[in-house]
Design a protein around this motif. Structure first.
Motif, PDB file in Angstrom:
ATOM      1  N   PHE A  35       0.839  -1.205   0.000  1.00  0.00           N
ATOM      2  CA  PHE A  35       0.000   0.000   0.000  1.00  0.00           C
ATOM      3  C   PHE A  35       0.869   1.248   0.000  1.00  0.00           C
ATOM      4  N   LEU A  36       1.900   1.264   0.853  1.00  0.00           N
ATOM      5  CA  LEU A  36       2.809   2.410   0.914  1.00  0.00           C
ATOM      6  C   LEU A  36       3.469   2.654  -0.434  1.00  0.00           C
ATOM      7  N   LEU A  37       3.859   1.573  -1.112  1.00  0.00           N
ATOM      8  CA  LEU A  37       4.501   1.700  -2.425  1.00  0.00           C
ATOM      9  C   LEU A  37       3.547   2.343  -3.427  1.00  0.00           C
ATOM     10  N   MET A  38       2.289   1.921  -3.422  1.00  0.00           N
ATOM     11  CA  MET A  38       1.320   2.501  -4.362  1.00  0.00           C
ATOM     12  C   MET A  38       1.158   4.001  -4.138  1.00  0.00           C
ATOM     13  N   ILE A  39       1.003   4.412  -2.896  1.00  0.00           N
ATOM     14  CA  ILE A  39       0.837   5.828  -2.599  1.00  0.00           C
ATOM     15  C   ILE A  39       2.107   6.599  -2.942  1.00  0.00           C
ATOM     16  N   MET A  40       3.251   6.001  -2.597  1.00  0.00           N
ATOM     17  CA  MET A  40       4.530   6.671  -2.820  1.00  0.00           C
ATOM     18  C   MET A  40       4.801   6.881  -4.312  1.00  0.00           C
ATOM     19  N   ILE A  41       4.589   5.844  -5.130  1.00  0.00           N
ATOM     20  CA  ILE A  41       4.876   6.018  -6.557  1.00  0.00           C
ATOM     21  C   ILE A  41       3.875   6.969  -7.203  1.00  0.00           C
ATOM     22  N   TYR A  42       2.642   7.000  -6.693  1.00  0.00           N
ATOM     23  CA  TYR A  42       1.685   7.972  -7.228  1.00  0.00           C
ATOM     24  C   TYR A  42       2.111   9.389  -6.871  1.00  0.00           C
ATOM     25  N   ALA A  43       2.540   9.569  -5.628  1.00  0.00           N
ATOM     26  CA  ALA A  43       2.948  10.901  -5.172  1.00  0.00           C
ATOM     27  C   ALA A  43       4.211  11.376  -5.882  1.00  0.00           C
ATOM     28  N   LEU A  44       5.114  10.458  -6.180  1.00  0.00           N
ATOM     29  CA  LEU A  44       6.394  10.826  -6.772  1.00  0.00           C
ATOM     30  C   LEU A  44       6.373  10.851  -8.294  1.00  0.00           C
ATOM     31  N   SER A  45       5.340  10.278  -8.887  1.00  0.00           N
ATOM     32  CA  SER A  45       5.275  10.190 -10.343  1.00  0.00           C
ATOM     33  C   SER A  45       5.254  11.577 -10.982  1.00  0.00           C
ATOM     34  N   PRO A  46       6.078  11.767 -12.009  1.00  0.00           N
ATOM     35  CA  PRO A  46       6.048  13.052 -12.714  1.00  0.00           C
ATOM     36  C   PRO A  46       4.810  13.192 -13.604  1.00  0.00           C
ATOM     37  N   ILE A  47       4.076  12.092 -13.771  1.00  0.00           N
ATOM     38  CA  ILE A  47       2.863  12.097 -14.587  1.00  0.00           C
ATOM     39  C   ILE A  47       1.670  11.863 -13.663  1.00  0.00           C
ATOM     40  N   ASP A  48       0.637  12.680 -13.791  1.00  0.00           N
ATOM     41  CA  ASP A  48      -0.562  12.530 -12.973  1.00  0.00           C
ATOM     42  C   ASP A  48      -1.575  11.629 -13.657  1.00  0.00           C
ATOM     43  N   LEU A  49      -2.400  10.979 -12.841  1.00  0.00           N
ATOM     44  CA  LEU A  49      -3.488  10.170 -13.369  1.00  0.00           C
ATOM     45  C   LEU A  49      -4.468  11.061 -14.129  1.00  0.00           C
ATOM     46  N   ILE A  50      -4.794  12.199 -13.529  1.00  0.00           N
ATOM     47  CA  ILE A  50      -5.612  13.206 -14.192  1.00  0.00           C
ATOM     48  C   ILE A  50      -4.698  14.408 -14.411  1.00  0.00           C
ATOM     49  N   PRO A  51      -4.341  14.706 -15.660  1.00  0.00           N
ATOM     50  CA  PRO A  51      -3.391  15.794 -15.931  1.00  0.00           C
ATOM     51  C   PRO A  51      -3.837  17.132 -15.344  1.00  0.00           C
ATOM     52  N   ASP A  52      -2.868  17.919 -14.891  1.00  0.00           N
ATOM     53  CA  ASP A  52      -3.148  19.203 -14.236  1.00  0.00           C
ATOM     54  C   ASP A  52      -3.795  20.231 -15.162  1.00  0.00           C
ATOM     55  N   PHE A  53      -3.652  20.057 -16.478  1.00  0.00           N
ATOM     56  CA  PHE A  53      -4.242  21.048 -17.382  1.00  0.00           C
ATOM     57  C   PHE A  53      -5.767  20.924 -17.463  1.00  0.00           C
ATOM     58  N   ILE A  54      -6.335  19.836 -16.925  1.00  0.00           N
ATOM     59  CA  ILE A  54      -7.790  19.700 -16.881  1.00  0.00           C
ATOM     60  C   ILE A  54      -8.275  20.527 -15.685  1.00  0.00           C
ATOM     61  N   PRO A  55      -9.076  21.558 -15.940  1.00  0.00           N
ATOM     62  CA  PRO A  55      -9.485  22.458 -14.854  1.00  0.00           C
ATOM     63  C   PRO A  55     -10.130  21.711 -13.685  1.00  0.00           C
ATOM     64  N   VAL A  56      -9.817  22.098 -12.513  1.00  0.00           N
ATOM     65  CA  VAL A  56     -10.307  21.598 -11.233  1.00  0.00           C
ATOM     66  C   VAL A  56      -9.924  20.136 -10.982  1.00  0.00           C
ATOM     67  N   LEU A  57     -10.335  19.219 -11.856  1.00  0.00           N
ATOM     68  CA  LEU A  57     -10.037  17.797 -11.650  1.00  0.00           C
ATOM     69  C   LEU A  57      -8.545  17.509 -11.622  1.00  0.00           C
ATOM     70  N   GLY A  58      -7.776  18.220 -12.418  1.00  0.00           N
ATOM     71  CA  GLY A  58      -6.336  17.991 -12.484  1.00  0.00           C
ATOM     72  C   GLY A  58      -5.641  18.236 -11.158  1.00  0.00           C
ATOM     73  N   MET A  59      -6.057  19.255 -10.454  1.00  0.00           N
ATOM     74  CA  MET A  59      -5.474  19.547  -9.140  1.00  0.00           C
ATOM     75  C   MET A  59      -6.160  18.749  -8.039  1.00  0.00           C
ATOM     76  N   LEU A  60      -7.419  18.414  -8.254  1.00  0.00           N
ATOM     77  CA  LEU A  60      -8.192  17.723  -7.236  1.00  0.00           C
ATOM     78  C   LEU A  60      -7.612  16.353  -6.903  1.00  0.00           C
ATOM     79  N   ASP A  61      -7.093  15.642  -7.909  1.00  0.00           N
ATOM     80  CA  ASP A  61      -6.540  14.319  -7.620  1.00  0.00           C
ATOM     81  C   ASP A  61      -5.344  14.414  -6.681  1.00  0.00           C
TER      82      ASP A  61
END
Length: 127
Positions: A35-61
């Motif tokens: 579980f820690l690995l999943m959270i850590m790689i998501y937090a450290l990933s240079p690529i977001d699941l929902i890209p930041d250029f998508i208004p509101v949702l991009g930052m919300l994730d």
């Protein structure tokens, strides 16, 4: 307000370092490390699941998924181990860059699978 956001970002970075140290800790069980690995790689990933250029949702994730994962991690890791790792993170630790690559690969795989499923759905819908 900008200082408040800056302070939250610093705290999130410290908590991510604490996650890393808890992940590498000998007394943390394997299923908790997963579980820690999943959270850590998501937090450290240079690529977001929902890209930041998508208004509101991009930052919300980033504002929901990562803090929620850290909150769960704090609950599942024994308090004394979490505090030990937090104190060590305060001293300053660098995270192995391979976790950023793993995170990017993980997010890319999710996007590729989503695109394949969408294409299959379009093909099925047209026929």
């Amino acid at each position: 307000m900008l200082k408040k956001i800056e302070a939250k970002a610093k705290e999130l970075k410290k908590q991510t370092l604490t996650l890393y140290l808890a992940y590498t800790h000998k007394r943390v069980r394997a299923y908790k490390k997963a579980f820690l690995l999943m959270i850590m790689i998501y937090a450290l990933s240079p690529i977001d699941l929902i890209p930041d250029f998508i208004p509101v949702l991009g930052m919300l994730d980033d504002l929901i998924i990562i803090p929620l994962g850290i909150m769960i991690a704090i609950k599942i890791i024994p308090h004394e181990i979490w505090e030990e790792c937090r104190e060590e993170a305060e001293k300053g630790v660098s995270i192995d860059p391979k976790y950023k690559k793993i995170g990017a690969g993980f997010i890319i795989c999710i996007w590729v699978i989503a695109l394949i499923l969408m294409l299959k759905g379009l093909i099925y819908y047209k026929s």
